[in-house]
Write a protein that holds these residues in place. Structure first.
Motif, short mmCIF file in Angstrom:
data_model
loop_
_atom_site.label_atom_id
_atom_site.label_comp_id
_atom_site.label_asym_id
_atom_site.label_seq_id
_atom_site.Cartn_x
_atom_site.Cartn_y
_atom_site.Cartn_z
N THR A 241 0.84 -1.18 0.00
CA THR A 241 0.00 0.00 0.00
C THR A 241 0.88 1.24 0.00
OG1 THR A 241 -1.87 1.08 1.10
CG2 THR A 241 -0.20 0.07 2.53
N ALA A 242 0.26 2.42 0.09
CA ALA A 242 0.98 3.69 0.06
C ALA A 242 1.91 3.75 -1.15
CB ALA A 242 1.75 3.89 1.36
N GLY A 243 1.34 3.48 -2.32
CA GLY A 243 2.14 3.52 -3.53
C GLY A 243 3.25 2.50 -3.56
N ASN A 244 3.00 1.31 -2.98
CA ASN A 244 3.97 0.21 -2.90
C ASN A 244 5.13 0.50 -1.93
OD1 ASN A 244 2.52 -1.30 -4.71
ND2 ASN A 244 3.78 -0.73 -6.47
N CYS A 245 5.01 1.57 -1.14
CA CYS A 245 6.09 1.92 -0.21
C CYS A 245 5.98 1.20 1.12
CB CYS A 245 6.11 3.43 0.04
SG CYS A 245 6.62 4.39 -1.40
N VAL A 246 4.83 0.59 1.40
CA VAL A 246 4.61 -0.09 2.67
C VAL A 246 4.04 -1.48 2.40
CG1 VAL A 246 3.32 -0.07 4.85
CG2 VAL A 246 4.23 2.08 3.92
N GLN A 247 4.59 -2.48 3.10
CA GLN A 247 4.05 -3.84 3.04
C GLN A 247 3.40 -4.17 4.38
OE1 GLN A 247 6.56 -7.30 3.46
NE2 GLN A 247 5.60 -8.31 1.71
N CYS A 248 2.17 -4.62 4.34
CA CYS A 248 1.44 -4.99 5.55
C CYS A 248 0.99 -6.44 5.45
CB CYS A 248 0.21 -4.10 5.75
SG CYS A 248 0.59 -2.34 5.99
N THR A 264 10.74 -2.52 -0.17
CA THR A 264 11.89 -2.22 -1.03
C THR A 264 11.43 -1.98 -2.48
OG1 THR A 264 12.24 -4.59 -1.38
CG2 THR A 264 13.47 -3.54 0.42
N MET A 265 10.11 -1.91 -2.67
CA MET A 265 9.57 -1.70 -4.01
C MET A 265 9.72 -0.25 -4.45
SD MET A 265 8.44 -4.58 -5.14
CE MET A 265 8.10 -6.21 -4.46
N LYS A 266 9.71 -0.05 -5.76
CA LYS A 266 9.72 1.29 -6.33
C LYS A 266 8.33 1.90 -6.16
CE LYS A 266 10.35 3.71 -10.74
NZ LYS A 266 11.04 4.85 -10.17
N SER A 267 8.28 3.15 -5.72
CA SER A 267 7.00 3.81 -5.52
C SER A 267 6.25 3.99 -6.84
CB SER A 267 7.19 5.16 -4.84
OG SER A 267 5.96 5.85 -4.76
N ILE A 269 3.68 6.17 -7.02
CA ILE A 269 3.06 7.49 -7.02
C ILE A 269 4.02 8.62 -6.67
CG2 ILE A 269 0.74 6.63 -6.54
CD1 ILE A 269 1.14 7.30 -3.62
N TRP A 270 5.19 8.29 -6.12
CA TRP A 270 6.19 9.30 -5.76
C TRP A 270 7.52 8.98 -6.45
CZ3 TRP A 270 3.79 7.44 -0.88
CH2 TRP A 270 2.79 8.31 -0.41
N PRO A 271 8.36 10.01 -6.66
CA PRO A 271 9.70 9.74 -7.21
C PRO A 271 10.50 8.78 -6.32
CG PRO A 271 9.20 12.07 -7.35
CD PRO A 271 8.11 11.45 -6.53
N SER A 272 10.33 8.94 -5.02
CA SER A 272 10.92 8.02 -4.05
C SER A 272 9.99 7.97 -2.85
CB SER A 272 12.32 8.50 -3.61
OG SER A 272 12.24 9.78 -3.01
N CYS A 273 10.05 6.88 -2.10
CA CYS A 273 9.14 6.69 -0.97
C CYS A 273 9.41 7.71 0.14
CB CYS A 273 9.27 5.28 -0.40
SG CYS A 273 8.63 4.00 -1.52
N PRO A 274 8.36 8.33 0.70
CA PRO A 274 8.52 9.28 1.79
C PRO A 274 9.04 8.60 3.06
CG PRO A 274 6.35 9.48 0.77
CD PRO A 274 6.96 8.22 0.28
N ASN A 275 9.39 9.41 4.03
CA ASN A 275 9.86 8.93 5.32
C ASN A 275 8.79 8.08 6.01
OD1 ASN A 275 11.45 8.71 7.69
ND2 ASN A 275 10.34 10.42 8.60
N THR A 276 9.21 6.98 6.60
CA THR A 276 8.27 6.10 7.31
C THR A 276 8.66 5.93 8.77
OG1 THR A 276 9.55 4.16 6.61
CG2 THR A 276 7.67 4.79 5.24
#
Length: 353
Positions: A241-248, A264-267, A269-276
């Motif tokens: 989820t979160a544009g592939n930036c988070v795995q649940c 570890t996926m490429k986002s 929706i964003w150029p790079s994944c935001p801070n988590t």
């Protein structure tokens, strides 16, 4: 006559004879959308790519892998054996008291096709040929065109069950199964399955039926304002989820609590994944100090950022309150002490006279 104008015929008497199937629509009271799942048994050896293409979910390969708990690195060419059962996640839309797949699958008619063949063979009996006919406004079920695109109305639902959000799963009943056994396998009750599927009694369960099974979803901290709310993940599966930036992922062994961590996926929706992170703590990690434990939990995402929250839980056993017997004993001791003190004061006053 061109090939696209060629009519495909299936004798009406044959359609009449071959209509026995256990595919039934699922009840869906609320007008809503969600994600559902359904079993699929391929009649031949095939690949993940062919199956996701058939069901129109090729662009959502990760959702297929997560539903079947396959490693996210699994290739689309991964083989699927004939008669092997796989789970298909798909979008569901509820209207007029019934849930059906929303937009997918769409099947393109090929030579020698017929509605019964498409329903019973291509899609494994998950739908009735009459349901395909109705969904596509076909006046004569014996006449379809090569190249014609048909909407396939898979059964689904978005309703809560016992006031709890669930993932409705179309489970194909195998020979020898029982309502009680299926209920135990998927952590629900026999009574719930009978009610959801309008079965008068357990003996009415039929092999090959597509049974509406409510899968319990892991508890989460997802905010109602998040773009992925409600994020429902069933036991033994995972989602990105979160544009592939988070795995649940969901695991009943963790008390049905959703476990999320950075991917570890490429986002998408964003150029790079935001801070988590939650301060200095990364998403999914935690710290312990004294009698408290803190964990960085996923709360969702918006257009700018990924939302997290540092939650603190007490880990030390609280001391139990004194029993009533102890209270009475303590109260009695205090009264005795007071009486002795009063007597001593009176004695002192008497001696001073």
């Amino acid at each position: 006559m061109t090939i696209n104008q060629t009519l495909l015929f299936l004798p009406i008497f044959l359609l009449f004879i071959l209509t026995t199937t256990n595919a039934q629509p699922f009840s869906c009271k609320a007008s809503s959308k969600c994600t559902s799942m359904i079993d699929y048994v391929s009649p031949n050896d095939t690949t993940i790519s062919n199956i996701t293409s058939l069901f129109g979910i090729s662009k959502n390969l990760l959702s297929y892998l997560g539903a079947n708990n396959l490693p996210p690195t699994t290739l689309p060419s991964f083989p699927i054996k004939a008669k092997q059962t796989v789970k298909i996640p798909f979008p569901c839309k509820c209207a007029n008291g019934t849930g059906t797949s929303d937009g997918v699958p769409v099947y393109k008619v090929v030579p020698d096709d017929g509605l019964f063949h498409i329903a019973s063979e291509v899609f494994g009996g998950l739908v009735l040929y009459q349901q395909i006919q109705t969904a596509n406004n076909i006046s004569d079920p014996n006449k379809i065109l090569i190249g014609q695109e048909l909407k396939i109305p898979l059964p689904c639902s978005c309703d809560e069950v016992d006031d709890e959000p669930v993932i409705h799963y179309g489970h194909i009943v195998t020979v020898g199964s029982s309502v009680e056994g299926i209920a135990k396998q998927f952590d629900t009750t026999q009574e719930t399955l009978l009610k959801l599927n309008a079965l008068p009694a357990p003996a009415d369960l039929k092999a090959g039926a597509v049974l509406d099974v409510p899968l319990k979803a892991c508890k989460s901290s997802i905010l109602p304002t998040s773009r992925d709310y409600p994020l429902l993940v069933s036991n033994g599966s995972y989602v990105y989820t979160a544009g592939n930036c988070v795995q649940c992922k969901c695991d009943a062994a963790n008390n049905y609590t959703l476990q999320c961590e950075p991917s570890t996926m490429k986002s998408s929706i964003w150029p790079s994944c935001p801070n988590t992170q939650c301060g200095r703590v990364f998403l999914g990690n935690g710290t312990s100090s004294g009698c408290s434990s803190t964990t960085c939990a996923y709360q969702g995402y918006d257009n700018q950022k990924i939302l997290t929250n540092l939650t603190t839980v007490s880990t030390c056993a609280t001391s139990s309150p004194p029993s009533s017997a102890t209270n009475i004993s303590s109260l009695g001791w205090r009264w005795n002490f007071l009486l002795v003190a009063v007597q001593l004061v009176l004695l002192s006053l008497h001696l001073l006279q």
